[in-house]
Design a protein around this motif. Structure first.
Motif: not given
Length: 262
Positions: A18-19, A190-191, A228-229, A255-258
């Motif tokens: 993961g991260l 994140i996936a 993606e990580a 966060d992609g703008g979340l």
């Protein structure tokens, strides 16, 4: 961009996947010597070998439960023994279990306290002397987008991630003049296995399929997809690099703008 990490020693916890793994890989690729840790010894050893093969860097591993003070001390001692003093710390820990207020008893509160707050305190306490002695250090603590926008049914994470941000902000102010920069970096959707587990839990609660739950989540993200990580890892690596010379006390979200809050 040269992140100026060649020869630096980095410690990354919860890094078998993961991260944490993505961040450790980026640091190794930039020339750092890396110690990775997690609870699962077999997966950890496999990950260390794979990162070393992919990057050509020295990658050590030491199994440890960061919620256990004795394990944290042993991890720090092993890192110093094998790689030298820690220049870079990425403090990461698995998220506490989901649940609302009625589902969380005292035992779960104490467990989350040790896992997410005290692990960070103890790790930072262990690496600070070396950083202060050389007037250079970089610390990044992995939090969550929940520090700005609480996530439903994640009461423990919502609570203790915010506590970690308060800790990091305080330490950034306290140690800035000694050359130690402290930031937090929070992932959104994140996936990773953690997010997959949360999606599965929500699917069970709502009667939707996991695919439907993910599709609903993706609609709330301006970029329209889970991250993606390695996208997270690149940001975290910059924060703890020599290229970062003036960014401290910040809570950066990947966060992609979340999160819409300012």
């Amino acid at each position: 961009m040269d992140l100026q990490l060649t020869g630096r020693t980095a410690l990354v916890t919860a890094a078998s996947k993961g991260l944490g793994r993505a961040t450790a890989t980026q640091l190794a690729a930039e020339g750092a010597k890396v110690m990775i840790s997690s609870r699962g010894a077999e997966q950890l050893a496999k990950t260390a070998a794979e990162i070393a093969e992919a990057t050509g860097a020295q990658v050590e591993h030491c199994p440890a439960d960061v919620a256990d003070p004795a394990d944290v001390e042993r991890l720090l001692e092993e890192t110093r023994s094998r790689l030298g003093g820690v220049d870079v710390l990425v403090a990461n820990a698995g998220g506490p279990p989901p649940g609302g207020f009625d589902a969380v008893d005292d035992a779960k509160w104490y467990q989350a306290h040790d896992l997410n707050l005290m692990s960070t305190v103890r790790l930072i306490r262990g690496v600070l002397p070396h950083m202060r002695e050389q007037s250079w250090g970089r610390i990044a603590v992995v939090t969550s987008s929940s520090v700005k926008q609480p996530i439903e049914n994640l009461l423990l994470s919502n609570t203790y991630r915010v506590a970690v941000v308060g800790l990091a902000k305080s330490l950034a102010t306290e140690f800035a003049r000694e050359g130690v920069l402290v930031n937090t970096v929070g992932p959104g959707r994140i996936a990773t296995d953690r997010v997959a587990s949360l999606d599965a839990n929500r699917a069970k609660q709502t009667g939707l399929s996991v695919e439907e739950v993910r599709a609903q989540s993706e609609k709330t993200i301006p970029l329209g997809r889970y991250g993606e990580a390695d996208e997270f890892g690149r940001v975290a690596a910059f924060l703890v690099s020599g290229a970062n010379t003036y960014l401290t006390g910040q809570n950066l979200l990947v966060d992609g703008g979340l999160v819409k809050a300012i």
